[in-house]
Structures are given as structure tokens and as C-alpha cells.
Design a protein around this motif. Structure first.
Motif, PDB file in Angstrom:
ATOM      1  N   LEU A  13       0.810  -1.221   0.000  1.00  0.00           N
ATOM      2  CA  LEU A  13       0.000   0.000   0.000  1.00  0.00           C
ATOM      3  C   LEU A  13       0.841   1.267   0.000  1.00  0.00           C
ATOM      4  CD1 LEU A  13      -3.042  -0.595   2.382  1.00  0.00           C
ATOM      5  CD2 LEU A  13      -2.872  -0.927  -0.092  1.00  0.00           C
ATOM      6  N   ILE A  14       2.005   1.246   0.656  1.00  0.00           N
ATOM      7  CA  ILE A  14       2.840   2.439   0.731  1.00  0.00           C
ATOM      8  C   ILE A  14       4.220   2.131   0.154  1.00  0.00           C
ATOM      9  CG2 ILE A  14       1.554   3.210   2.749  1.00  0.00           C
ATOM     10  CD1 ILE A  14       3.995   2.573   4.468  1.00  0.00           C
ATOM     11  N   TYR A  15       4.894   3.188  -0.365  1.00  0.00           N
ATOM     12  CA  TYR A  15       6.119   2.972  -1.132  1.00  0.00           C
ATOM     13  C   TYR A  15       7.165   4.033  -0.814  1.00  0.00           C
ATOM     14  CZ  TYR A  15       3.417  -0.369  -3.806  1.00  0.00           C
ATOM     15  OH  TYR A  15       2.660  -1.456  -4.151  1.00  0.00           O
ATOM     16  N   ALA A  19      11.026   2.702  -4.397  1.00  0.00           N
ATOM     17  CA  ALA A  19      10.112   1.635  -4.819  1.00  0.00           C
ATOM     18  C   ALA A  19       8.913   2.148  -5.611  1.00  0.00           C
ATOM     19  CB  ALA A  19       9.618   0.870  -3.589  1.00  0.00           C
ATOM     20  N   LEU A  20       8.832   3.455  -5.867  1.00  0.00           N
ATOM     21  CA  LEU A  20       7.646   4.020  -6.523  1.00  0.00           C
ATOM     22  C   LEU A  20       7.419   3.466  -7.926  1.00  0.00           C
ATOM     23  CD1 LEU A  20       7.957   7.767  -5.442  1.00  0.00           C
ATOM     24  CD2 LEU A  20       6.197   6.136  -4.718  1.00  0.00           C
ATOM     25  N   SER A  44       7.675   7.578   2.938  1.00  0.00           N
ATOM     26  CA  SER A  44       6.764   6.670   2.235  1.00  0.00           C
ATOM     27  C   SER A  44       5.588   7.432   1.648  1.00  0.00           C
ATOM     28  CB  SER A  44       6.255   5.580   3.177  1.00  0.00           C
ATOM     29  OG  SER A  44       7.324   4.782   3.652  1.00  0.00           O
ATOM     30  N   TYR A  45       5.061   6.888   0.535  1.00  0.00           N
ATOM     31  CA  TYR A  45       4.042   7.600  -0.228  1.00  0.00           C
ATOM     32  C   TYR A  45       2.944   6.660  -0.717  1.00  0.00           C
ATOM     33  CZ  TYR A  45       7.997  10.872  -0.687  1.00  0.00           C
ATOM     34  OH  TYR A  45       9.051  11.700  -0.438  1.00  0.00           O
ATOM     35  N   MET A  46       1.799   7.277  -1.033  1.00  0.00           N
ATOM     36  CA  MET A  46       0.728   6.658  -1.806  1.00  0.00           C
ATOM     37  C   MET A  46       0.347   7.659  -2.891  1.00  0.00           C
ATOM     38  SD  MET A  46      -1.842   5.519   1.280  1.00  0.00           S
ATOM     39  CE  MET A  46      -2.800   4.401   0.243  1.00  0.00           C
ATOM     40  N   GLN A 243      -7.487 -18.169  -4.562  1.00  0.00           N
ATOM     41  CA  GLN A 243      -8.225 -16.997  -4.079  1.00  0.00           C
ATOM     42  C   GLN A 243      -7.435 -15.696  -4.228  1.00  0.00           C
ATOM     43  OE1 GLN A 243      -6.593 -19.196  -2.261  1.00  0.00           O
ATOM     44  NE2 GLN A 243      -6.501 -18.665  -0.093  1.00  0.00           N
ATOM     45  N   VAL A 244      -6.251 -15.780  -4.839  1.00  0.00           N
ATOM     46  CA  VAL A 244      -5.375 -14.610  -4.953  1.00  0.00           C
ATOM     47  C   VAL A 244      -5.436 -14.034  -6.366  1.00  0.00           C
ATOM     48  CG1 VAL A 244      -2.997 -13.771  -4.810  1.00  0.00           C
ATOM     49  CG2 VAL A 244      -3.825 -15.479  -3.174  1.00  0.00           C
ATOM     50  N   THR A 245      -5.687 -12.734  -6.452  1.00  0.00           N
ATOM     51  CA  THR A 245      -5.678 -12.016  -7.724  1.00  0.00           C
ATOM     52  C   THR A 245      -4.377 -11.239  -7.841  1.00  0.00           C
ATOM     53  OG1 THR A 245      -8.088 -11.763  -7.748  1.00  0.00           O
ATOM     54  CG2 THR A 245      -6.816 -10.244  -9.130  1.00  0.00           C
ATOM     55  N   VAL A 246      -3.712 -11.372  -8.973  1.00  0.00           N
ATOM     56  CA  VAL A 246      -2.474 -10.636  -9.232  1.00  0.00           C
ATOM     57  C   VAL A 246      -2.813  -9.396 -10.050  1.00  0.00           C
ATOM     58  CG1 VAL A 246      -0.182 -10.718 -10.266  1.00  0.00           C
ATOM     59  CG2 VAL A 246      -1.151 -12.779  -9.217  1.00  0.00           C
ATOM     60  N   VAL A 247      -2.548  -8.218  -9.506  1.00  0.00           N
ATOM     61  CA  VAL A 247      -2.783  -7.000 -10.281  1.00  0.00           C
ATOM     62  C   VAL A 247      -1.636  -6.824 -11.258  1.00  0.00           C
ATOM     63  CG1 VAL A 247      -4.073  -5.966  -8.373  1.00  0.00           C
ATOM     64  CG2 VAL A 247      -1.654  -5.423  -8.662  1.00  0.00           C
ATOM     65  N   GLU A 248      -1.926  -6.263 -12.408  1.00  0.00           N
ATOM     66  CA  GLU A 248      -0.920  -6.109 -13.449  1.00  0.00           C
ATOM     67  C   GLU A 248       0.082  -5.011 -13.115  1.00  0.00           C
ATOM     68  OE1 GLU A 248      -2.874  -5.430 -17.112  1.00  0.00           O
ATOM     69  OE2 GLU A 248      -3.836  -7.413 -17.181  1.00  0.00           O
ATOM     70  N   GLU A 249      -0.355  -4.012 -12.382  1.00  0.00           N
ATOM     71  CA  GLU A 249       0.491  -2.864 -12.111  1.00  0.00           C
ATOM     72  C   GLU A 249       1.650  -3.211 -11.170  1.00  0.00           C
ATOM     73  OE1 GLU A 249      -3.662  -1.383 -12.974  1.00  0.00           O
ATOM     74  OE2 GLU A 249      -2.742  -3.014 -11.825  1.00  0.00           O
ATOM     75  N   THR A 250       2.689  -2.393 -11.224  1.00  0.00           N
ATOM     76  CA  THR A 250       3.824  -2.510 -10.322  1.00  0.00           C
ATOM     77  C   THR A 250       4.073  -1.147  -9.675  1.00  0.00           C
ATOM     78  OG1 THR A 250       5.414  -2.008 -12.080  1.00  0.00           O
ATOM     79  CG2 THR A 250       4.899  -4.340 -11.686  1.00  0.00           C
ATOM     80  N   GLY A 251       4.892  -1.134  -8.620  1.00  0.00           N
ATOM     81  CA  GLY A 251       5.203   0.118  -7.946  1.00  0.00           C
ATOM     82  C   GLY A 251       3.974   0.725  -7.298  1.00  0.00           C
ATOM     83  N   VAL A 252       4.019   2.046  -7.115  1.00  0.00           N
ATOM     84  CA  VAL A 252       2.940   2.725  -6.407  1.00  0.00           C
ATOM     85  C   VAL A 252       1.601   2.586  -7.131  1.00  0.00           C
ATOM     86  CG1 VAL A 252       3.257   4.997  -7.484  1.00  0.00           C
ATOM     87  CG2 VAL A 252       2.437   4.837  -5.118  1.00  0.00           C
ATOM     88  N   ALA A 253       1.626   2.379  -8.443  1.00  0.00           N
ATOM     89  CA  ALA A 253       0.383   2.152  -9.189  1.00  0.00           C
ATOM     90  C   ALA A 253      -0.286   0.860  -8.746  1.00  0.00           C
ATOM     91  CB  ALA A 253       0.662   2.114 -10.688  1.00  0.00           C
TER      92      ALA A 253
END
Length: 286
Positions: A13-15, A19-20, A44-46, A243-253
Motif C-alpha cells: 500500500l505504501i512505497y 520503490a515508486l 513513504s508515499y501513496m 483466491q489470490v488475484t495478481v494485479v498487473e500494475e507494479t510500484g505505487v500504481a
């Protein structure tokens, strides 16, 4: 019907700035909100969008920040929205209730570790004996529960983590490499155990979870629905589960995508529960 949302923090959730993952043109980069400072500097950021989504999620669910950080490190973070009633620190070793550690829970954890694992001092001694000053920056102990090394990642020999894992496994410990930190954590010290305790206390009907590292696998597997980002330790080995979904985005996105997915699922569950209540009331009037 209440929903319990347990989410890892760092790189989920935070970066940190490193790591952004802002690989788009500067003019297209998202606006960021600083959610942690350390020694007077932003840490750290969102994205601002993720912050707004999280603030709404905190209001409509039992939101539980779930981290390997110590209590002191966790308290530096200022997430948007109302303060969470519960938080999990030290990978499940500390359960915070209204911001304060639950002493009974911590004692139960320490008793379980003493019965099942090699002692912390043995692990610390092994880390000290095997870490090379050429790449070691710091040695740390968290809450007298587990240990970790801060390393120069570029200089760390590839075989070190594998060898440490093989040494730790028969002693009841898990090893995880996250960014510049190598964690050695007792196997019974889990986020999922603390989440189960909170579920019992709140009577939550559904558990949602998110995380990016090996230390999050038990949390993701214990949830009814879970999400992980397209980066991180689990992504590196291609780990997933039904039961786990992998989001395509990486980093803060990815953080923004995950909090959006958590919020959408929580809203669906809430709407379904509300519909059931309305139908029950209607039947009672008939």
C-alpha cells in the motif's frame, strides 16, 4: 455482514521513493501523498487517488494495517481516514488495540515460539557469524521476536539467502529477502494468526487481504479473497493461489490498484448484506 481487510503496508500500500516505480514521463506521473516521515524527511508515499480510496475503505470495513514493522516503526505512518481500531505489527507478534499493544496476545505468541522454534539468540549468532562486512550495513532485532539484516543488495552474494534458508528451515525459522532487508522469522510468528484473533473479536464474516512478500503468504492463503502486486518477492517466484488475484500494475500504481480492488469487494459484500437485511425486514412485514 462485516468485512475485515488486512493489508501489508510496505511495497503493497505504501512505497519509498526507491520503490515508486514511476517509469512514465514526469508530466504523466501521479500526484503523491506522503504518509510517513523519518528524522524530519519524507519516507513513504501513496498516490492521492489511493489515499482517497483507502480513507473510504477504512470507514466502511474493519481495516487492519498488517506489517512486519515494529510498533515504533509503524507509528511513524499516518494513513488517510480514521485511525484503525486494530493493527498488526512485528509480523503478528504485536496486536495493537486502539494504538496500544495487547499484552495478553504478545505473551501467547512468545509462549508458542518458545515451544516450537530455536531461540532468537541462536539465530542472531548465526547471522552475525555469516554476514560479511563487505555487504552488511546493520543487524537488527525486532521486538525481541525476530532478526533482520540491512544489506547492500548489489553486493549480496546470490547464494547467501539460499544457504541461510537451508540452515533456518530445520530450526523452525523462515527467511525472506525484501528490498535491502533479509528477515529471519520464526515460522509460528504469522500475520494470519493475528488476523484470526481479530476476526474472532469482531465477528467479521469475510476476510480480504493483500501482500507482496513471502512473509505474506499465510495471510493471503487464510483470506477469502486476496490480492498481490505485480512486483515483489512473490512476483519474482510467480507465486499465486486460487483466491489470490495478481494485479498487473507494479510500484505505487499497484498500491492504488489493490486498494481499489479491496474497496470494490468490500462494497459488494456490504451491498449484499444490506439487501439481505431489507428482504428479511420485508418478509417480517408480510
Amino acid at each position: 455482514m462485516s468485512v475485515l481487510v488486512a493489508s501489508d503496508l510496505d511495497r503493497t500500500l505504501i512505497y519509498s521513493a526507491a520503490a515508486l516505480g514511476l517509469d512514465m514521463p514526469d508530466a504523466e506521473a501521479p500526484r503523491l501523498l506522503c504518509v510517513e516521515t523519518y528524522e524530519g524527511r519524507p519516507l513513504s508515499y501513496m498516490t492521492e487517488t489511493a489515499a482517497g480510496l483507502l480513507a473510504e475503505l477504512v470507514r466502511t470495513s474493519v481495516f487492519v494495517p498488517t506489517t512486519t514493522r515494529t510498533v515504533e516503526q509503524y507509528r511513524r505512518i499516518r494513513l488517510p481516514g480514521p485511525a484503525s481500531r486494530f493493527a498488526i505489527c512485528a509480523n503478528g507478534g504485536q496486536l495493537l488495540v486502539n494504538g496500544e499493544p495487547d499484552a495478553d496476545w504478545n505473551q501467547r505468541v512468545r509462549t508458542a515460539l518458545a515451544d516450537a522454534c530455536a531461540p532468537l539468540e541462536e539465530v542472531r549468532a548465526h547471522l552475525s557469524a555469516t554476514a560479511d562486512p563487505a555487504w552488511l550495513l546493520k543487524e537488527r532485532v525486532a521486538e525481541e521476536l525476530f532478526a533482520y539484516l540491512v544489506v547492500e543488495r548489489e553486493l549480496l552474494p546470490q547464494e547467501y539467502v539460499k544457504e541461510l534458508t537451508q540452515w533456518a528451515e530445520p530450526r523452525g525459522w523462515t527467511v525472506s529477502l525484501q528490498g535491502r532487508k533479509i528477515y529471519a522469522v520464526p515460522k509460528p510468528l504469522t500475520k494470519s494468526a493475528a488476523v484470526a484473533e481479530i476476526k474472532n473479536r469482531t465477528g467479521a464474516d469475510e476476510v480480504l487481504a493483500a501482500g507482496d512478500s513471502l512473509l505474506d503468504t499465510d495471510l493471503l492463503l487464510a483470506a477469502d479473497r486476496a490480492w498481490r502486486p505485480g512486483h515483489g518477492e512473490l512476483a519474482d517466484v510467480g507465486w499465486t493461489a486460487p483466491q489470490v488475484t495478481v494485479v498487473e500494475e507494479t510500484g505505487v500504481a499497484a498500491g492504488e490498484a489493490i486498494v481499489r480492488a479491496l474497496g470494490e469487494r468490500s462494497s459488494v459484500t456490504w451491498a449484499r448484506a444490506r439487501s439481505q437485511v431489507i428482504r428479511a425486514v420485508s418478509r417480517g412485514r408480510d
